[in-house]
Structures are given as structure tokens and as C-alpha cells.
Design a protein around this motif. Structure first.
Motif, PDB file in Angstrom:
ATOM      1  N   SER A  94     -19.480  40.038  34.728  1.00 24.27           N
ATOM      2  CA  SER A  94     -18.827  38.759  34.460  1.00 24.27           C
ATOM      3  C   SER A  94     -17.377  38.959  34.056  1.00 24.27           C
ATOM      4  CB  SER A  94     -19.588  38.009  33.362  1.00 24.27           C
ATOM      5  OG  SER A  94     -18.930  36.807  33.022  1.00 24.27           O
ATOM      6  N   ASP A  95     -17.126  39.929  33.179  1.00 21.59           N
ATOM      7  CA  ASP A  95     -15.761  40.203  32.734  1.00 21.59           C
ATOM      8  C   ASP A  95     -14.874  40.629  33.900  1.00 21.59           C
ATOM      9  OD1 ASP A  95     -16.242  39.576  30.097  1.00 21.59           O
ATOM     10  OD2 ASP A  95     -16.712  41.628  29.506  1.00 21.59           O
ATOM     11  N   LEU A  96     -15.389  41.489  34.758  1.00 17.06           N
ATOM     12  CA  LEU A  96     -14.589  41.974  35.887  1.00 17.06           C
ATOM     13  C   LEU A  96     -14.276  40.867  36.883  1.00 17.06           C
ATOM     14  CD1 LEU A  96     -16.271  45.454  36.509  1.00 17.06           C
ATOM     15  CD2 LEU A  96     -13.916  45.038  35.744  1.00 17.06           C
ATOM     16  N   LEU A  97     -15.242  39.978  37.132  1.00 16.39           N
ATOM     17  CA  LEU A  97     -14.990  38.867  38.048  1.00 16.39           C
ATOM     18  C   LEU A  97     -13.852  37.991  37.537  1.00 16.39           C
ATOM     19  CD1 LEU A  97     -18.620  37.782  39.030  1.00 16.39           C
ATOM     20  CD2 LEU A  97     -16.907  38.889  40.497  1.00 16.39           C
ATOM     21  N   TYR A  98     -13.832  37.780  36.211  1.00 16.82           N
ATOM     22  CA  TYR A  98     -12.741  36.992  35.653  1.00 16.82           C
ATOM     23  C   TYR A  98     -11.433  37.777  35.643  1.00 16.82           C
ATOM     24  CZ  TYR A  98      -9.604  35.119  32.183  1.00 16.82           C
ATOM     25  OH  TYR A  98      -8.481  34.678  31.549  1.00 16.82           O
ATOM     26  N   ILE A  99     -11.496  39.052  35.308  1.00 18.92           N
ATOM     27  CA  ILE A  99     -10.287  39.873  35.248  1.00 18.92           C
ATOM     28  C   ILE A  99      -9.556  39.878  36.584  1.00 18.92           C
ATOM     29  CG2 ILE A  99      -9.503  42.280  35.082  1.00 18.92           C
ATOM     30  CD1 ILE A  99     -11.549  42.635  32.816  1.00 18.92           C
ATOM     31  N   GLU A 109       3.953  26.371  36.756  1.00 21.06           N
ATOM     32  CA  GLU A 109       4.011  25.809  38.106  1.00 21.06           C
ATOM     33  C   GLU A 109       2.980  26.532  38.970  1.00 21.06           C
ATOM     34  OE1 GLU A 109       5.819  23.347  39.394  1.00 21.06           O
ATOM     35  OE2 GLU A 109       6.875  22.870  37.524  1.00 21.06           O
ATOM     36  N   TRP A 110       1.942  25.802  39.407  1.00 24.70           N
ATOM     37  CA  TRP A 110       0.902  26.389  40.239  1.00 24.70           C
ATOM     38  C   TRP A 110       1.245  26.129  41.697  1.00 24.70           C
ATOM     39  CZ3 TRP A 110      -3.246  29.296  38.588  1.00 24.70           C
ATOM     40  CH2 TRP A 110      -4.174  29.645  39.572  1.00 24.70           C
ATOM     41  N   LYS A 111       1.641  27.185  42.396  1.00 20.93           N
ATOM     42  CA  LYS A 111       2.108  27.037  43.765  1.00 20.93           C
ATOM     43  C   LYS A 111       1.148  27.672  44.768  1.00 20.93           C
ATOM     44  CE  LYS A 111       6.911  27.069  42.202  1.00 20.93           C
ATOM     45  NZ  LYS A 111       8.254  27.688  42.328  1.00 20.93           N
ATOM     46  N   LEU A 112      -0.111  27.791  44.360  1.00 22.12           N
ATOM     47  CA  LEU A 112      -1.091  28.476  45.200  1.00 22.12           C
ATOM     48  C   LEU A 112      -2.137  27.530  45.779  1.00 22.12           C
ATOM     49  CD1 LEU A 112      -1.637  31.579  42.882  1.00 22.12           C
ATOM     50  CD2 LEU A 112      -0.099  31.390  44.854  1.00 22.12           C
ATOM     51  N   GLY A 113      -1.969  26.230  45.561  1.00 23.10           N
ATOM     52  CA  GLY A 113      -2.889  25.272  46.137  1.00 23.10           C
ATOM     53  C   GLY A 113      -3.997  24.857  45.193  1.00 23.10           C
ATOM     54  N   ALA A 114      -4.579  23.683  45.463  1.00 22.67           N
ATOM     55  CA  ALA A 114      -5.601  23.112  44.589  1.00 22.67           C
ATOM     56  C   ALA A 114      -6.889  23.924  44.592  1.00 22.67           C
ATOM     57  CB  ALA A 114      -5.884  21.670  45.007  1.00 22.67           C
ATOM     58  N   THR A 115      -7.255  24.487  45.760  1.00 27.05           N
ATOM     59  CA  THR A 115      -8.516  25.235  45.842  1.00 27.05           C
ATOM     60  C   THR A 115      -8.493  26.472  44.960  1.00 27.05           C
ATOM     61  OG1 THR A 115      -8.865  24.487  48.124  1.00 27.05           O
ATOM     62  CG2 THR A 115     -10.107  26.415  47.391  1.00 27.05           C
ATOM     63  N   SER A 116      -7.403  27.218  45.019  1.00 20.41           N
ATOM     64  CA  SER A 116      -7.306  28.422  44.192  1.00 20.41           C
ATOM     65  C   SER A 116      -7.291  28.073  42.712  1.00 20.41           C
ATOM     66  CB  SER A 116      -6.048  29.216  44.555  1.00 20.41           C
ATOM     67  OG  SER A 116      -4.875  28.455  44.295  1.00 20.41           O
ATOM     68  N   CYS A 117      -6.719  26.930  42.365  1.00 18.60           N
ATOM     69  CA  CYS A 117      -6.707  26.468  40.976  1.00 18.60           C
ATOM     70  C   CYS A 117      -8.127  26.218  40.485  1.00 18.60           C
ATOM     71  CB  CYS A 117      -5.863  25.207  40.851  1.00 18.60           C
ATOM     72  SG  CYS A 117      -5.998  24.346  39.269  1.00 18.60           S
ATOM     73  N   SER A 118      -8.915  25.514  41.289  1.00 17.22           N
ATOM     74  CA  SER A 118     -10.291  25.211  40.905  1.00 17.22           C
ATOM     75  C   SER A 118     -11.141  26.473  40.792  1.00 17.22           C
ATOM     76  CB  SER A 118     -10.929  24.259  41.922  1.00 17.22           C
ATOM     77  OG  SER A 118     -10.256  23.020  41.937  1.00 17.22           O
ATOM     78  N   ILE A 119     -10.965  27.399  41.731  1.00 16.40           N
ATOM     79  CA  ILE A 119     -11.736  28.637  41.711  1.00 16.40           C
ATOM     80  C   ILE A 119     -11.376  29.493  40.507  1.00 16.40           C
ATOM     81  CG2 ILE A 119     -12.136  30.814  42.919  1.00 16.40           C
ATOM     82  CD1 ILE A 119     -11.873  29.287  45.544  1.00 16.40           C
ATOM     83  N   ALA A 120     -10.069  29.599  40.216  1.00 19.17           N
ATOM     84  CA  ALA A 120      -9.625  30.387  39.067  1.00 19.17           C
ATOM     85  C   ALA A 120     -10.175  29.811  37.767  1.00 19.17           C
ATOM     86  CB  ALA A 120      -8.097  30.442  39.021  1.00 19.17           C
ATOM     87  N   GLY A 121     -10.146  28.490  37.643  1.00 17.33           N
ATOM     88  CA  GLY A 121     -10.685  27.853  36.448  1.00 17.33           C
ATOM     89  C   GLY A 121     -12.184  28.008  36.338  1.00 17.33           C
ATOM     90  N   PHE A 122     -12.870  27.965  37.485  1.00 15.41           N
ATOM     91  CA  PHE A 122     -14.328  28.127  37.487  1.00 15.41           C
ATOM     92  C   PHE A 122     -14.724  29.495  36.939  1.00 15.41           C
ATOM     93  CE2 PHE A 122     -18.154  29.614  39.718  1.00 15.41           C
ATOM     94  CZ  PHE A 122     -19.058  28.656  39.301  1.00 15.41           C
ATOM     95  N   PHE A 123     -14.051  30.552  37.419  1.00 15.02           N
ATOM     96  CA  PHE A 123     -14.343  31.893  36.916  1.00 15.02           C
ATOM     97  C   PHE A 123     -13.924  32.044  35.460  1.00 15.02           C
ATOM     98  CE2 PHE A 123     -14.580  33.087  41.442  1.00 15.02           C
ATOM     99  CZ  PHE A 123     -15.742  33.849  41.408  1.00 15.02           C
ATOM    100  N   TYR A 124     -12.840  31.376  35.097  1.00 16.94           N
ATOM    101  CA  TYR A 124     -12.344  31.474  33.718  1.00 16.94           C
ATOM    102  C   TYR A 124     -13.375  30.946  32.727  1.00 16.94           C
ATOM    103  CZ  TYR A 124      -8.926  31.227  29.909  1.00 16.94           C
ATOM    104  OH  TYR A 124      -8.266  31.410  28.733  1.00 16.94           O
ATOM    105  N   TYR A 125     -13.775  29.703  32.914  1.00 12.89           N
ATOM    106  CA  TYR A 125     -14.671  29.073  31.960  1.00 12.89           C
ATOM    107  C   TYR A 125     -16.100  29.597  32.086  1.00 12.89           C
ATOM    108  CZ  TYR A 125     -10.835  25.935  30.958  1.00 12.89           C
ATOM    109  OH  TYR A 125      -9.626  25.433  30.582  1.00 12.89           O
ATOM    110  N   SER A 126     -16.526  29.944  33.300  1.00 14.67           N
ATOM    111  CA  SER A 126     -17.864  30.508  33.465  1.00 14.67           C
ATOM    112  C   SER A 126     -17.966  31.831  32.726  1.00 14.67           C
ATOM    113  CB  SER A 126     -18.188  30.693  34.949  1.00 14.67           C
ATOM    114  OG  SER A 126     -18.278  29.449  35.602  1.00 14.67           O
TER     115      SER A 126
END
Length: 341
Positions: free
Chosen positions: A70-75, A90-107
Motif C-alpha cells: 500500500s505504501d509503495l503504491l502511494y509513493i 496548478e494541476w496541469k496533468l488532467g482531471a483523470t490523473s488528479c482523481s487517480i492520485a487522490g484515490f491512491f492517496y486517501y486509500s
């Protein structure tokens, strides 16, 4: 959590919270960089001994392996957040990458918290009731618990992928920093505080309180072994409080203020409150990432035996048998000193 959507309309053209350039962004970026470097090193460093312990069907090793995964997936998503703060929010990588990054963060945050609870309860059973529960402590027992934790947390955080966390309106390009929050998200935040922080904190405190009481009354343990148990117990509670408590306290405050002053206008009390605590909240969110660094340190490197075996594994040019890299296993029967730490 700043997950919001456009369900609440603002009454003016102004934004609820203005996020400008600030030296704090560089400070946040530094925290993420350090967490990325040391988290990756510590988790990779301890992955081999943990994996070998899993092959020996050690319960603690299974918990630690799932925690490291779990730690490595988030890292691996941390560079996205480093870039975000480098670009001054400034998030310039698109909405999908934002959602995925947040999903791994909070999970990862809550997978780590719940697995730490599983480990603390397991340690409590080993120390306080070694004979009563020895037949139930099997590898299957550990895998089932880990699977339940993963499924429950991932299912709960599907909401992160459903709600629009990316705000590209009004010349903004934010990720998980859109205001005001939505009522559904505010209620979800309250449940996260209760089930994801308060309840686990009680479990950790009770488990280690029983461990400390039992160890203190055990005449068979050396003073050094008792000291390690105390350090580990206080370390877990302390790190848990430092990494998780500030974030969840502010998360609770934000949700309560939202329900009390449900006014999305920029001059309203809710938006003023969000504006005043925004940077503090961002810092507490960054501090929560340190879980990925301290997890392997607390539960693996705390043992002298493990440190010695890791040194053997890392010596250049020396052939080290695989079984010498394994963590000390808990053996059924009379508990030994290694079973307490």
C-alpha cells in the motif's frame, strides 16, 4: 478532504478560497520529496526480509507486506503531488490523473491506519493471550484480514473517483482544492473522522495499554526487551497522532463549520474559515504522508535482529543465505522476547 463538485453555486464571480503563490508551497514540496525518497528507500529495503517472512507463513510478516504494498503504491504517485506544489497549486496533468492520485492517496492513508490496528491487536493477542489464540493465528487468518481492509477501504473511497476533484474553472487548475465542499462530501468527511481516526486510535491505545501492562508484569523479560516494547508502543501512538491527528482535527472542523454556516459566498463565514486554515490544512495533509516513511521503521527496524540481518543482506560482495534475512518469527508455545517486538 477537499473533494467537491459544482453542486453548490457561488453567489458572486469571486472564488470562495483564493490560493496564490506562497513559500509554503515550497515547504510542502520539500515534505513530499523527503517522504518520497525515504519512503521508497525504507520500504524497498525491508521488502525482501518481509517477503521471506511471508514465505515462512508468519502472521506479522503478512501484515507488513500488505502495508508495504500500500505504501509503495502511494509513493509512486508522490511525484505528481511534488509537481503540483512546484507549479504553485496548478494541476496541469488532467482531471483523470488528479482523481487517480487522490484515490491512491486517501486509500493508502486508511489502509495503513487499519493495518496498523490489525498489527496492534495481533501483538496484543500474542503478548496477553499467547496460548488461547495460538491456534487461530494462521497465515489464512492474516490474509483474510488484509483482504477485508483493502476491499473495505477501496470501496469506501470509490467516492473520490465519482466526485469531480479537479477544478479548472475561473482561471484555476486545482486538485482536491475546490471550494466550497458539497454536503455529501462533508458527511463523508465526518464518517472518515469517526471510523478512520477516532475508532482506530481507541483500538491502538487499548491494545498497547494491555501490552504494556502485561510486559511490565512479566518477570521473564529483560529490561532491554521491556524498553523496546515501551518505545514501540509509545512510538506507534505518537507517530499516529502526529501524522493523522492534525489532519483529521482540521477535517472535522471544516465539515462542522460547513454545516453550521452553509453560505458559499466569498464573504460568508464558511469561506472565510476555509481561507484562514487553507495553508494549515495543506501542511497537515503533507504530514500525513510521513506514514509511508515510519511504517517500516517502527515495525521492522525497531528490532536489533532485523537490523543485523538487513546489514548482512546489504553487504557488497558477500553471499548471504536467504533465511538469514528473515524476520524473527513468532513460535507457538511459551512467548520469547522477540515475540513482543
Amino acid at each position: 478532504m477537499n473533494v467537491t463538485s459544482s453542486g453548490i453555486q457561488e453567489t458572486t464571480d469571486q472564488t470562495c478560497v483564493k490560493i496564490g503563490k506562497s513559500p509554503i508551497s515550497d515547504f510542502l514540496m520539500a515534505i513530499y520529496i523527503l517522504a518520497f525518497i525515504f519512503g521508497l528507500i525504507f520500504n524497498v529495503l525491508t521488502l525482501r526480509p518481509i517477503f521471506l517472512q511471508v514465505k515462512q507463513k508468519n502472521v506479522l510478516g503478512i501484515f507488513l507486506l500488505c502495508l508495504s504494498i500500500s505504501d509503495l503504491l502511494y509513493i509512486f504517485t508522490m511525484p505528481l503531488w511534488i509537481n503540483y506544489y512546484h507549479q504553485d497549486h496548478e494541476w496541469k496533468l488532467g482531471a483523470t490523473s488528479c482523481s487517480i492520485a487522490g484515490f491512491f492517496y486517501y486509500s493508502n492513508m486508511y489502509i495503513s491506519i487499519y493495518l496498523l490496528c490489525c498489527i496492534s491487536v495481533d501483538r496484543c493477542l500474542v503478548v496477553c493471550y499467547p496460548l488461547r489464540f495460538k491456534t487461530h493465528r494462521t497465515s489464512r487468518y492474516a490474509w483474510v484480514q488484509c483482504a477485508i481492509v483493502y476491499i473495505a477501504v477501496v470501496t469506501m473511497h470509490i467516492i473520490i473517483l465519482i466526485f469531480d476533484a479537479h477544478d479548472d474553472e475561473k482561471n484555476q487548475d486545482r486538485c482536491y482544492e475546490t471550494y466550497p465542499m458539497q454536503k455529501t462530501v462533508a458527511m463523508f468527511n465526518l464518517s472518515r473522522v469517526g471510523l478512520g481516526f477516532i475508532l482506530p486510535l481507541i483500538v491502538l491505545a487499548v491494545s498497547y495499554w494491555k501490552v504494556l501492562a502485561t510486559v511490565g508484569q512479566s518477570p521473564g523479560l529483560s529490561a532491554q526487551a521491556k524498553r523496546k516494547v515501551r518505545l514501540l508502543s509509545f512510538g506507534v501512538i505518537g507517530i499516529f497522532s502526529v501524522c493523522c491527528a492534525p489532519y483529521h482535527i482540521l477535517l472535522l472542523s471544516r465539515s462542522l463549520v460547513y454545516f453550521k454556516y452553509n453560505d458559499p459566498s466569498p464573504k460568508g463565514l464558511y469561506c472565510q474559515f476555509e481561507q484562514n486554515i487553507h495553508w494549515s490544512f495543506s501542511v497537515t495533509l503533507a504530514l500525513s504522508t510521513l506514514n509511508s516513511v515510519v511504517d517500516p521503521v517502527l515495525y521492522v527496524l525497531v528490532s536489533n535482529t532485523v537490523r543485523n540481518k538487513l546489514n548482512l543482506c546489504l553487504r557488497r560482495g558477500q553471499q548471504t543465505p536467504l533465511d538469514e534475512c528473515a524476520l524473527p518469527a513468532y513460535k507457538k508455545g511459551k512467548p520469547k522476547e522477540n515475540s513482543f517486538i
